[in-house]
Each structure stands twice: as structure tokens, then as C-alpha cells.
Design an enzyme around this catalytic site. Structure first.
Site, PDB file in Angstrom:
ATOM      1  N   ASP A  71      38.674   8.228   5.036  1.00  0.00           N
ATOM      2  CA  ASP A  71      39.031   6.970   4.386  1.00  0.00           C
ATOM      3  C   ASP A  71      38.268   6.936   3.060  1.00  0.00           C
ATOM      4  O   ASP A  71      37.030   6.869   3.052  1.00  0.00           O
ATOM      5  CB  ASP A  71      38.604   5.814   5.301  1.00  0.00           C
ATOM      6  CG  ASP A  71      38.899   4.446   4.698  1.00  0.00           C
ATOM      7  OD1 ASP A  71      39.053   4.351   3.467  1.00  0.00           O
ATOM      8  OD2 ASP A  71      38.955   3.468   5.464  1.00  0.00           O
ATOM      9  N   VAL A  72      38.994   6.979   1.946  1.00  0.00           N
ATOM     10  CA  VAL A  72      38.318   7.111   0.638  1.00  0.00           C
ATOM     11  C   VAL A  72      37.497   5.882   0.259  1.00  0.00           C
ATOM     12  O   VAL A  72      36.695   5.943  -0.671  1.00  0.00           O
ATOM     13  CB  VAL A  72      39.306   7.435  -0.508  1.00  0.00           C
ATOM     14  CG1 VAL A  72      39.965   8.786  -0.318  1.00  0.00           C
ATOM     15  CG2 VAL A  72      40.350   6.329  -0.685  1.00  0.00           C
ATOM     16  N   TYR A 171      46.751  -5.442  -6.741  1.00  0.00           N
ATOM     17  CA  TYR A 171      47.121  -4.074  -7.137  1.00  0.00           C
ATOM     18  C   TYR A 171      46.954  -3.897  -8.654  1.00  0.00           C
ATOM     19  O   TYR A 171      46.318  -2.934  -9.114  1.00  0.00           O
ATOM     20  CB  TYR A 171      48.571  -3.817  -6.718  1.00  0.00           C
ATOM     21  CG  TYR A 171      49.079  -2.421  -6.965  1.00  0.00           C
ATOM     22  CD1 TYR A 171      48.813  -1.384  -6.068  1.00  0.00           C
ATOM     23  CD2 TYR A 171      49.847  -2.119  -8.089  1.00  0.00           C
ATOM     24  CE1 TYR A 171      49.303  -0.099  -6.282  1.00  0.00           C
ATOM     25  CE2 TYR A 171      50.334  -0.840  -8.314  1.00  0.00           C
ATOM     26  CZ  TYR A 171      50.058   0.165  -7.406  1.00  0.00           C
ATOM     27  OH  TYR A 171      50.536   1.431  -7.624  1.00  0.00           O
ATOM     28  N   LYS A 175      44.286  -1.380 -10.652  1.00  0.00           N
ATOM     29  CA  LYS A 175      44.719  -0.308 -11.557  1.00  0.00           C
ATOM     30  C   LYS A 175      44.220  -0.566 -12.984  1.00  0.00           C
ATOM     31  O   LYS A 175      43.861   0.375 -13.702  1.00  0.00           O
ATOM     32  CB  LYS A 175      46.246  -0.178 -11.525  1.00  0.00           C
ATOM     33  CG  LYS A 175      46.822   0.204 -10.150  1.00  0.00           C
ATOM     34  CD  LYS A 175      46.375   1.582  -9.672  1.00  0.00           C
ATOM     35  CE  LYS A 175      47.163   2.021  -8.440  1.00  0.00           C
ATOM     36  NZ  LYS A 175      46.760   3.348  -7.944  1.00  0.00           N
TER      37      LYS A 175
HETATM   38  P1  NAD Z   1      52.312   6.738  -0.445  1.00  0.00           P
HETATM   39  O1  NAD Z   1      52.175   5.507   0.375  1.00  0.00           O
HETATM   40  O2  NAD Z   1      53.250   7.797  -0.020  1.00  0.00           O
HETATM   41  O3  NAD Z   1      50.896   7.426  -0.684  1.00  0.00           O
HETATM   42  C1  NAD Z   1      49.678   6.750  -0.653  1.00  0.00           C
HETATM   43  C2  NAD Z   1      48.718   7.651   0.100  1.00  0.00           C
HETATM   44  O4  NAD Z   1      47.428   7.054   0.099  1.00  0.00           O
HETATM   45  C3  NAD Z   1      49.144   7.818   1.564  1.00  0.00           C
HETATM   46  O5  NAD Z   1      49.104   9.179   1.903  1.00  0.00           O
HETATM   47  C4  NAD Z   1      48.098   7.024   2.318  1.00  0.00           C
HETATM   48  O6  NAD Z   1      47.830   7.522   3.613  1.00  0.00           O
HETATM   49  C5  NAD Z   1      46.899   7.212   1.405  1.00  0.00           C
HETATM   50  N1  NAD Z   1      45.863   6.231   1.674  1.00  0.00           N
HETATM   51  C6  NAD Z   1      45.975   4.885   1.783  1.00  0.00           C
HETATM   52  N2  NAD Z   1      44.783   4.338   2.071  1.00  0.00           N
HETATM   53  C7  NAD Z   1      43.891   5.375   2.166  1.00  0.00           C
HETATM   54  C8  NAD Z   1      42.513   5.472   2.427  1.00  0.00           C
HETATM   55  N3  NAD Z   1      41.788   4.366   2.692  1.00  0.00           N
HETATM   56  N4  NAD Z   1      41.931   6.683   2.436  1.00  0.00           N
HETATM   57  C9  NAD Z   1      42.657   7.793   2.180  1.00  0.00           C
HETATM   58  N5  NAD Z   1      43.967   7.774   1.918  1.00  0.00           N
HETATM   59  C10 NAD Z   1      44.570   6.575   1.911  1.00  0.00           C
HETATM   60  O7  NAD Z   1      52.694   6.221  -1.900  1.00  0.00           O
HETATM   61  P2  NAD Z   1      52.694   6.983  -3.306  1.00  0.00           P
HETATM   62  O8  NAD Z   1      53.738   6.333  -4.103  1.00  0.00           O
HETATM   63  O9  NAD Z   1      52.739   8.446  -3.123  1.00  0.00           O
HETATM   64  O10 NAD Z   1      51.302   6.520  -3.925  1.00  0.00           O
HETATM   65  C11 NAD Z   1      50.335   7.434  -4.417  1.00  0.00           C
HETATM   66  C12 NAD Z   1      49.594   6.820  -5.591  1.00  0.00           C
HETATM   67  O11 NAD Z   1      50.517   6.608  -6.650  1.00  0.00           O
HETATM   68  C13 NAD Z   1      48.974   5.451  -5.299  1.00  0.00           C
HETATM   69  O12 NAD Z   1      47.695   5.368  -5.905  1.00  0.00           O
HETATM   70  C14 NAD Z   1      49.939   4.488  -5.955  1.00  0.00           C
HETATM   71  O13 NAD Z   1      49.302   3.289  -6.340  1.00  0.00           O
HETATM   72  C15 NAD Z   1      50.387   5.299  -7.145  1.00  0.00           C
HETATM   73  N6  NAD Z   1      51.648   4.865  -7.732  1.00  0.00           N
HETATM   74  C16 NAD Z   1      52.837   5.025  -7.090  1.00  0.00           C
HETATM   75  C17 NAD Z   1      54.015   4.602  -7.713  1.00  0.00           C
HETATM   76  C18 NAD Z   1      55.363   4.774  -7.084  1.00  0.00           C
HETATM   77  O14 NAD Z   1      56.334   4.292  -7.666  1.00  0.00           O
HETATM   78  N7  NAD Z   1      55.500   5.433  -5.958  1.00  0.00           N
HETATM   79  C19 NAD Z   1      53.956   3.999  -8.957  1.00  0.00           C
HETATM   80  C20 NAD Z   1      52.725   3.832  -9.577  1.00  0.00           C
HETATM   81  C21 NAD Z   1      51.573   4.275  -8.962  1.00  0.00           C
END
Ligand code: NAD
Length: 273
Positions: A71-72, A171, A175
Site C-alpha cells: 500500500d503506497v 482528487y 493532483k
Molecule cells: P486503475 O484504477 O486501473 O489504476 C490505479 C491503480 O492504483 C490500481 O492498480 C490500484 O490497485 C492502485 N492503487 C490504488 N490504491 C493503491 C494503494 N494504496 N497502494 C498501491 N496501489 C494502489 O486506474 P488508472 O486509470 O490506470 O489510474 C492510474 C493513474 O492514472 C492514477 O494515478 C490516476 O489518477 C491517473 N489518471 C488516470 C486517468 C484516466 O483517464 N484513466 C486520467 C488521469 C490520471
């Protein structure tokens, strides 16, 4: 597959947080494709982490990969993850701090626990991982045979580091704060040849934002926000991260790279304002 295999990260080791799914998974595979050893960090989805490892193995390249549950947002867990990476691969050269989540609510209804969880994972988690990475870079010293940088840190942020987002204030705040964390790291550690940058995706097709693209109506509404007229794919972000982690991007420091199909061009103003 848009990214062509090459060896620009050969001999280097990377930690990608939250790489059991979505963007993180594609980044882990992309770094491995370019020759890096990879730690696939996951929170609870071990099956997802196994799938990332299987995809990396299929590439059949020189580097190898391991999974690690952490857990980060927890200091001890992050320390253990770095210790495991160093024990397995000798050091860490690249951190892609990608783990993140959303807990949405109108601000007047937002519970403190949901505010706190998002800040803990999206901001404190990034701090804990960046701190551990910097400590390891400084301990290990230069390895000119693999990179002209002492180390590289990439924070996965969001277009909501610059676009306000009603109903998602926790959120957006997490960010937005990440920008100052990243710039402070770049400002302070650039002289040691540590590079720190943010990658800020727009709408990328992953589980985190399924509601925004799953139905045709939702997808069409989303397109009003994207000049490029398509949703982003995880490979769009992964390709940027592989390049940014490589020496090809050696002069990219302390900045935010948007991979958003033009979302930050405020397309709502195309015919108004
Ligand atoms: P996702 O939900 O598939 O991935 C998020 C990952 O973070 C998951 O694997 C989850 O298990 C992990 N995670 C959550 N809490 C955690 C914790 N406490 N410790 C370790 N791991 C943890 O969604 P994604 O879209 O792949 O998101 C990845 C990153 O991209 C995030 O930071 C998100 O904010 C960012 N992001 C995504 C989008 C989008 O459109 N998908 C847009 C902007 C930013």
C-alpha cells in the site's frame, strides 16, 4: 503495439506502483519492452499483477520482473518494496509513481475519510515513493554505463492538476499538489542528476473512469472535451513514460507533460467565449 522494442533502458531497474491494472500495467510492460527490470507493485489485485508479469514474460526480453504487494500510502510498506527491489535487482533507477484513486462526492457531502484516503494515496504515497527513490539514487551513486542520470522519477498526475473538477475536489487537490512536489524535487535534486517530471493523462480508457466511456451516450459526451476526438489508450501514456525514463529525455526536468488529446486546450471555448 505502438511501442517498438529497443534497449534504451537495458540494465536499469524500475518500480511501477499500481501496475496490476490500467495505465500502470501498460507502463510496466513498456519499460520492460525497453529492457528494464520491473517491480510490479499491486495493492490487492494479485491476479492483475500476475497478468502484468505474464505479459512481460511473453516479451521474452533480457530483463526480468517481480511482483510486490504494498500500500503506497504506508511508510513501512514502501520501504519494504524498495528493499525488495534493491535486494532483487541491485538498485532502483526509475520510479513511476502511478497508483491513484478517486472517491468522488460534492464537497458539502464529502466525508473526511474519503478526502483523507485520496490525499494519502495520491499525494502522500507519491511523497513516500519519491523519498525512497531519492535515498536509493544518492546511496548508489552514478552508473554511467546505464544512464547519464542518477535516477528518474515520473509521477502520474492528471489534467486535473490544472483543470478544476467540481465533485472531485479531493482528487483535483491531490493532483494539483503533486505539481509542487514534483517541481520542488526537480529544483532541489537536479544538481545531483536526478530528473523528476509529471505525466498528466486526460481521459484514458481504464477501470478508474469506466462511467465516462462505457456507453455510447457517455462516450459522445466525453468527446466534447477532447479535440483529438478519441479516448486515450493506456499505450499512449506508456510510450511517453518509456521515453521520459530514457536518456533521450535527459533535458526534460521539472515539468508536466500532458497526454490528453488536447483536453487542456479547453475545447468548450471553440465556438464560445
Ligand atoms: P486503475 O484504477 O486501473 O489504476 C490505479 C491503480 O492504483 C490500481 O492498480 C490500484 O490497485 C492502485 N492503487 C490504488 N490504491 C493503491 C494503494 N494504496 N497502494 C498501491 N496501489 C494502489 O486506474 P488508472 O486509470 O490506470 O489510474 C492510474 C493513474 O492514472 C492514477 O494515478 C490516476 O489518477 C491517473 N489518471 C488516470 C486517468 C484516466 O483517464 N484513466 C486520467 C488521469 C490520471
Amino acid at each position: 503495439m505502438r511501442q517498438r522494442p529497443n534497449n534504451r533502458l537495458k540494465g536499469q531497474s524500475a518500480i511501477v506502483t499500481g501496475s496490476s491494472s490500467g495505465i500502470g500495467k501498460a507502463i510496466a510492460i513498456g519499460l520492460a519492452r525497453d529492457g528494464a527490470n520491473v517491480v510490479v507493485n499491486y495493492h490487492s489485485d494479485e491476479e492483475g499483477a500476475n497478468h502484468t508479469l505474464a505479459e512481460i514474460e511473453k516479451l521474452n526480453l533480457h530483463g526480468s520482473a517481480i511482483k510486490f504487494k504494498a500500500d503506497v500510502s504506508k511508510e513501512e510498506a514502501v520501504e519494504e518494496m524498495f528493499a525488495k527491489a534493491i535486494d532483487t535487482f541491485g538498485t532502483v533507477d526509475i520510479l513511476v509513481a502511478n497508483a491513484g484513486l478517486q472517491k468522488d462526492a460534492p464537497l458539502h457531502e464529502m466525508e473526511l475519510k474519503d478526502w483523507q484516503l485520496v490525499i494519502d494515496v495520491n499525494l502522500t504515497g507519491q511523497f513516500l515513493c519519491a523519498r525512497a527513490a531519492i535515498r536509493e539514487f544518492l546511496r548508489r551513486g552514478m552508473r554511467k554505463d546505464v544512464s547519464c542520470a542518477l535516477g528518474k522519477i515520473i509521477h502520474i498526475s492528471s489534467v486535473h492538476d490544472i483543470i478544476p473538477w467540481a465533485g472531485h475536489a479531493n482528487y483535483a487537490a491531490s493532483k494539483g499538489a503533486l505539481t509542487m512536489l514534483m517541481q520542488s524535487i526537480a529544483q532541489g535534486y537536479g544538481k545531483y542528476k536526478i530528473r523528476c517530471n509529471n505525466v498528466s493523462p486526460g481521459a484514458i480508457r481504464t477501470p478508474i473512469n469506466e462511467d465516462a466511456w462505457k456507453t455510447k451516450a457517455a462516450y459522445n459526451k466525453l468527446m466534447k472535451l477532447i479535440p483529438s476526438d478519441r479516448i486515450g489508450e493506456v499505450e499512449d501514456v506508456a510510450a511517453l513514460c518509456s521515453w521520459l525514463a530514457s536518456d533521450e529525455a535527459d533535458y526534460i526536468q521539472g515539468t508536466t507533460l500532458y497526454v490528453d488529446g488536447g483536453m487542456t486546450c479547453y475545447p468548450g471555448f471553440t465556438e464560445n467565449g
